[in-house]
Scaffold this motif. Structure first.
Motif, PDB file in Angstrom:
ATOM      1  N   PRO B 390       0.821  -1.220   0.000  1.00  0.00           N
ATOM      2  CA  PRO B 390       0.000   0.000   0.000  1.00  0.00           C
ATOM      3  C   PRO B 390       0.856   1.272   0.000  1.00  0.00           C
ATOM      4  N   LYS B 391       0.259   2.340  -0.473  1.00  0.00           N
ATOM      5  CA  LYS B 391       0.984   3.587  -0.691  1.00  0.00           C
ATOM      6  C   LYS B 391       1.750   4.060   0.552  1.00  0.00           C
ATOM      7  N   LYS B 392       1.065   4.086   1.690  1.00  0.00           N
ATOM      8  CA  LYS B 392       1.714   4.607   2.900  1.00  0.00           C
ATOM      9  C   LYS B 392       2.951   3.777   3.259  1.00  0.00           C
ATOM     10  N   GLU B 393       2.797   2.462   3.191  1.00  0.00           N
ATOM     11  CA  GLU B 393       3.912   1.571   3.523  1.00  0.00           C
ATOM     12  C   GLU B 393       5.027   1.684   2.473  1.00  0.00           C
ATOM     13  N   ALA B 394       4.608   1.796   1.210  1.00  0.00           N
ATOM     14  CA  ALA B 394       5.603   1.907   0.144  1.00  0.00           C
ATOM     15  C   ALA B 394       6.427   3.182   0.324  1.00  0.00           C
ATOM     16  N   LYS B 395       5.728   4.269   0.648  1.00  0.00           N
ATOM     17  CA  LYS B 395       6.433   5.536   0.901  1.00  0.00           C
ATOM     18  C   LYS B 395       7.406   5.380   2.061  1.00  0.00           C
ATOM     19  N   ALA B 396       6.907   4.743   3.134  1.00  0.00           N
ATOM     20  CA  ALA B 396       7.749   4.572   4.324  1.00  0.00           C
ATOM     21  C   ALA B 396       8.989   3.747   3.987  1.00  0.00           C
ATOM     22  N   MET B 397       8.809   2.699   3.207  1.00  0.00           N
ATOM     23  CA  MET B 397       9.954   1.863   2.848  1.00  0.00           C
ATOM     24  C   MET B 397      10.959   2.647   2.007  1.00  0.00           C
ATOM     25  N   LEU B 398      10.445   3.478   1.133  1.00  0.00           N
ATOM     26  CA  LEU B 398      11.356   4.288   0.313  1.00  0.00           C
ATOM     27  C   LEU B 398      12.104   5.313   1.160  1.00  0.00           C
ATOM     28  N   MET B 399      11.400   5.872   2.131  1.00  0.00           N
ATOM     29  CA  MET B 399      12.062   6.845   3.015  1.00  0.00           C
ATOM     30  C   MET B 399      13.140   6.150   3.834  1.00  0.00           C
ATOM     31  N   GLU B 413      23.511  -3.542  18.113  1.00  0.00           N
ATOM     32  CA  GLU B 413      22.339  -4.123  17.468  1.00  0.00           C
ATOM     33  C   GLU B 413      21.016  -3.612  18.039  1.00  0.00           C
ATOM     34  N   ALA B 414      20.952  -3.553  19.371  1.00  0.00           N
ATOM     35  CA  ALA B 414      19.713  -3.122  20.023  1.00  0.00           C
ATOM     36  C   ALA B 414      19.394  -1.666  19.674  1.00  0.00           C
ATOM     37  N   LEU B 415      20.431  -0.891  19.454  1.00  0.00           N
ATOM     38  CA  LEU B 415      20.223   0.508  19.095  1.00  0.00           C
ATOM     39  C   LEU B 415      19.690   0.621  17.664  1.00  0.00           C
ATOM     40  N   THR B 416      20.276  -0.161  16.767  1.00  0.00           N
ATOM     41  CA  THR B 416      19.768  -0.176  15.393  1.00  0.00           C
ATOM     42  C   THR B 416      18.284  -0.546  15.405  1.00  0.00           C
ATOM     43  N   ALA B 417      17.960  -1.583  16.168  1.00  0.00           N
ATOM     44  CA  ALA B 417      16.566  -2.027  16.244  1.00  0.00           C
ATOM     45  C   ALA B 417      15.680  -0.907  16.791  1.00  0.00           C
ATOM     46  N   GLN B 418      16.183  -0.228  17.818  1.00  0.00           N
ATOM     47  CA  GLN B 418      15.425   0.862  18.444  1.00  0.00           C
ATOM     48  C   GLN B 418      15.192   2.005  17.445  1.00  0.00           C
ATOM     49  N   ILE B 419      16.233   2.358  16.706  1.00  0.00           N
ATOM     50  CA  ILE B 419      16.101   3.441  15.716  1.00  0.00           C
ATOM     51  C   ILE B 419      15.115   3.020  14.624  1.00  0.00           C
ATOM     52  N   ASN B 420      15.220   1.764  14.189  1.00  0.00           N
ATOM     53  CA  ASN B 420      14.273   1.274  13.188  1.00  0.00           C
ATOM     54  C   ASN B 420      12.836   1.381  13.683  1.00  0.00           C
ATOM     55  N   LYS B 421      12.647   1.076  14.963  1.00  0.00           N
ATOM     56  CA  LYS B 421      11.304   1.182  15.552  1.00  0.00           C
ATOM     57  C   LYS B 421      10.836   2.631  15.601  1.00  0.00           C
ATOM     58  N   LEU B 422      11.749   3.509  15.993  1.00  0.00           N
ATOM     59  CA  LEU B 422      11.385   4.928  16.078  1.00  0.00           C
ATOM     60  C   LEU B 422      11.005   5.472  14.703  1.00  0.00           C
ATOM     61  N   ILE B 423      11.727   5.021  13.679  1.00  0.00           N
ATOM     62  CA  ILE B 423      11.418   5.478  12.320  1.00  0.00           C
ATOM     63  C   ILE B 423      10.036   4.967  11.902  1.00  0.00           C
ATOM     64  N   ALA B 424       9.768   3.691  12.178  1.00  0.00           N
ATOM     65  CA  ALA B 424       8.453   3.126  11.831  1.00  0.00           C
ATOM     66  C   ALA B 424       7.338   3.872  12.555  1.00  0.00           C
ATOM     67  N   ALA B 425       7.573   4.175  13.841  1.00  0.00           N
ATOM     68  CA  ALA B 425       6.562   4.885  14.625  1.00  0.00           C
ATOM     69  C   ALA B 425       6.357   6.293  14.069  1.00  0.00           C
ATOM     70  N   LYS B 426       7.461   6.926  13.717  1.00  0.00           N
ATOM     71  CA  LYS B 426       7.384   8.285  13.186  1.00  0.00           C
ATOM     72  C   LYS B 426       6.605   8.297  11.867  1.00  0.00           C
ATOM     73  N   ASN B 428       4.412   6.135  11.129  1.00  0.00           N
ATOM     74  CA  ASN B 428       3.099   5.573  11.402  1.00  0.00           C
ATOM     75  C   ASN B 428       2.813   4.310  10.584  1.00  0.00           C
ATOM     76  N   VAL B 429       3.811   3.440  10.506  1.00  0.00           N
ATOM     77  CA  VAL B 429       3.624   2.177   9.805  1.00  0.00           C
ATOM     78  C   VAL B 429       4.070   1.011  10.689  1.00  0.00           C
TER      79      VAL B 429
END
Lengths: 252, 435
Positions: B390-399, B413-426, B428-429
């Motif tokens: 879907p568009k929103k997810e596709a945009k998020a993946m491209l970003m 590793e835990a920090l990378t995971a945390q940053i990845n989570k923060l990006i997903a939350a930001k 909204n996906v």
């Protein structure tokens, strides 16, 4: 399965498809050939729902439903798949993760649960083996630094995983060496079934030795102007498109 | 009375109360003079051309907050990266031994105030020697900080666990100017990793003005990760200054997702040969957020490298600023400096001002820079959507794809995971980013 009626489509005000008709029934393989600029890539993009093209007239009906207004992702969920002539590079998204997102999005649209990681892995491994892709390939960023052949194999790999009802191959064979061509054709043929169809857009008759079409269409100036069997492709390869132009002139 | 006047009169009166003369007091005295002369930066300052503090400075900040002893671990646990680590916590500018986990024989992790009072040699040697005294925000911190974190890592120390620095603003004193002073001294042949975060627990307007001075010893590897994901009432002027000795490698990554106005002043001083400075950053903004990355790499001697990569994504009416100053002195031959700033603008109202500033006085150097400003690739978006995403997810993946290159120096590793989570939350996906 697919009925295209009097389809007109333009980009930036320029009309590319000028009243195109095409019907594809379940289980059929259709080849679309034509000179450069005839509208072949536009046809595939419009079926897949690319919004840079504006459909000004006509209808695209897929499994009994007019899909003119559907978003590309909704068309994908209904079973339409287009293999890109120029697959896009997406750094930072691995092949595996892209496929996961793609498969699970389709499942979500069908009201199904995500595949478990185990199921996903099994599916990916099985299809990767079919396309002779090695494991390293799966953890690389999508299409980034891939050779032309790898990109095309990756497209067919995704198609194999998604198992579309209608597959559109947009010049998938261009630039492929014979080994890659065989692998790609094998991937397509493995999908063949009485309820799946394919539209193969190509410049070269060579591909049709491996993926045998039921019909060959000639697309010229935005319309399908001639339809025949496999022998039509041979004739086009041998004689080019000038004789078609002559025929058209004579008929007008 | 303006905030500036309030600050000067308050600290002048403190100064009169302390009659003793010491080197620290002399530094403070000079800092008051500097701040009095320069005050808060305005748009007229070339270095602050695109960031106005005007809207924040109208606030009647409490400049000497009370100590808040009521914060418990449970209140702040979620702001730590979930990994085995040492922890140093500062609450409203005061070091909290209760909230910190600092027991180790390998290093000193302590209150800055205590280190100075106990006359720790290294603390006294480096404090106020790395950050430029003529910078008004540094001067403000020098006169106004009560405490902070002091870390000393002795020669030949490999710290297996990262140290997490958490700066909490509680708002107990209302709208608050929070100032923390940190000093990190890394010896020779060390390997150390720091995660730093500033977090407001209040809706009161907060202005944080921390100064962190870092000295990286010979042949050491030093990693410092800044996670900026604060609430919208929080503003941050971060001032980080890094001195590097020979063969040292220093990495500072700045990940800006939250907060209202954020300014990151980040400078590297390459003082000895064969030192390598690495600066990466990701800004991911929406609403009316503003992030200004002001970076400076000072190539003072020959044979040093600097690598800089900042990625910015700006949506809605957010604004980004990037300045990449690279100064290559006359004797800094064989310098290899490269800088990249790539930006995506997602809305008509979003803005980015980017300016590479290279000053080169040596004649045998490699220095290159590039900046790009673009939009999401429509062809790529169509490609992903045609595969059912879907568009929103596709945009998020491209970003994410666009930004993720700037995560390459994250070694936890835990920090990378945390940053990845923060990006997903930001964005909204519900996507698990990363490999």
């Amino acid at each position: 399965m697919l009925k295209i009626k009097d389809l007109k489509a333009s980009i930036d005000g320029k009309e590319i498809l000028k009243g195109l008709n095409l019907e594809v029934k379940p289980g059929e393989v259709h080849a679309v050939m034509g000179p450069n600029g005839a509208g072949k890539s536009t046809l595939s993009a419009v079926i897949a729902g690319k919004d840079t093209f504006e459909v000004t007239e006509g209808t695209i009906e897929f499994q009994g439903e007019i899909i003119n207004e559907l978003a590309p992702e909704d068309r994908a969920h209904k079973g339409i798949f287009m293999s890109f002539q120029h697959p896009v590079e997406i750094p930072g998204v691995t092949v595996t993760n892209f496929i996961k997102a793609s498969v699970n999005a389709k499942r979500a649209a069908e009201g199904k649960e995500d595949l478990t990681p185990g199921e996903m892995l099994k599916l990916i491994k099985e299809k990767a083996a079919m396309l002779e892709l090695d494991r390293k390939f799966l953890s690389r960023s999508l299409n980034q630094g891939f050779s032309g052949g790898e990109k095309k194999r990756n497209e067919i790999f995704q198609m194999a995983v998604l198992e579309p009802t209608l597959a559109i191959l947009d010049e998938t064979d261009s630039g492929l060496d014979i080994d890659a061509l065989r692998i790609v054709a094998n991937g397509v043929n493995n999908l063949k079934s009485p309820n799946r169809s394919a539209i193969v857009i190509t410049h070269y008759q060579r591909l049709l030795d491996y993926i045998v079409p039921d019909f060959v269409h000639v697309l010229f100036e935005g319309r399908i102007v001639k339809t025949g069997g496999k022998e039509l492709a041979m004739k086009l390869e041998e004689k080019g498109y000038d004789w078609i132009k002559e025929e058209l002139k004579a008929n007008n | 009375m303006s905030l500036k006047e309030k600050i000067i009169s308050t600290y002048r009166s403190f100064e009169e109360a302390i009659s003793s003369s010491s080197s620290i007091n002399d530094i403070k005295d000079n800092a008051i003079k500097t701040f009095e002369e320069k005050g808060f930066p305005t748009l007229k300052d070339e270095d602050w051309k695109y960031t106005s503090l005007k809207s924040i400075l109208k606030t009647d900040f409490c400049i000497v907050p009370s100590e808040n002893k009521d914060i418990e671990i449970a209140d702040i646990e979620k702001y730590f990266v979930d990994t085995d680590s040492f922890r140093a916590v500062v609450v409203d500018g005061y070091f909290s031994a209760e909230l910190s986990t600092i027991n180790t024989e390998k290093a000193i992790i302590s209150s800055m105030k205590e280190a100075i009072e106990e006359k720790n040699e290294l603390a006294l040697k480096h404090i106020s020697k790395i950050a430029p005294a003529d910078n008004s925000m540094v001067a403000l911190n020098t006169i106004g900080h009560a405490d902070g974190i002091f870390i000393s890592i002795p020669n030949n120390t490999i710290l297996e666990k990262p140290i997490q620095l958490l700066h909490i603003a509680t708002g107990i004193s209302g709208e608050t100017l929070v100032q923390t002073r940190n000093l990190i001294v890394v010896g020779k042949n060390c390997d150390a990793k720091i995660i730093e975060r500033h977090q407001s627990l209040t809706e009161n307007t907060i202005l944080s003005n921390p100064v962190t001075e870092i000295s990286v010893g010979e042949n050491s590897y030093y990693y410092h990760y800044k996670i900026q994901n604060d609430v919208v009432s929080a503003n941050l002027i971060d001032n980080t200054y890094v001195n590097q000795s020979r063969y040292s490698n220093a990495f500072v990554d700045t990940f800006s997702f939250g907060g209202n106005i954020t300014r990151n002043n980040l400078s590297f001083f390459l003082n000895e040969e064969n030192a390598v400075a690495n600066l990466n950053g990701i800004s991911l903004l929406n609403d009316s957020q503003h992030v200004d990355n002001f970076t400076f790499v000072d190539h003072r001697v020959a044979n040093c490298d600097s690598h800089e990569l900042y990625k910015g994504i700006y949506d809605e009416s957010s604004k980004g600023v990037f300045t990449g100053k690279i100064f290559i002195h006359k004797d800094a031959q064989k310098t290899n400096g490269n800088q990249q700033n790539n930006n995506l603008i997602l809305s008509e109202n979003a803005q980015i001002n980017t300016r590479p500033q290279l000053e080169i006085y040596a004649d045998d150097v490699k220095a290159n820079h590039g900046c790009t400003i673009g939009q999401l690739d429509k062809e790529a978006l169509f490609f992903m959507r045609s595969r059912g995403i879907p568009k929103k997810e596709a945009k998020a993946m491209l970003m994410y794809a666009f930004a993720s290159e700037a995560l390459k120096n994250v070694k936890i590793e835990a920090l990378t995971a945390q940053i990845n989570k923060l990006i997903a939350a930001k964005l909204n996906v519900d996507i698990e980013f990363g490999e």
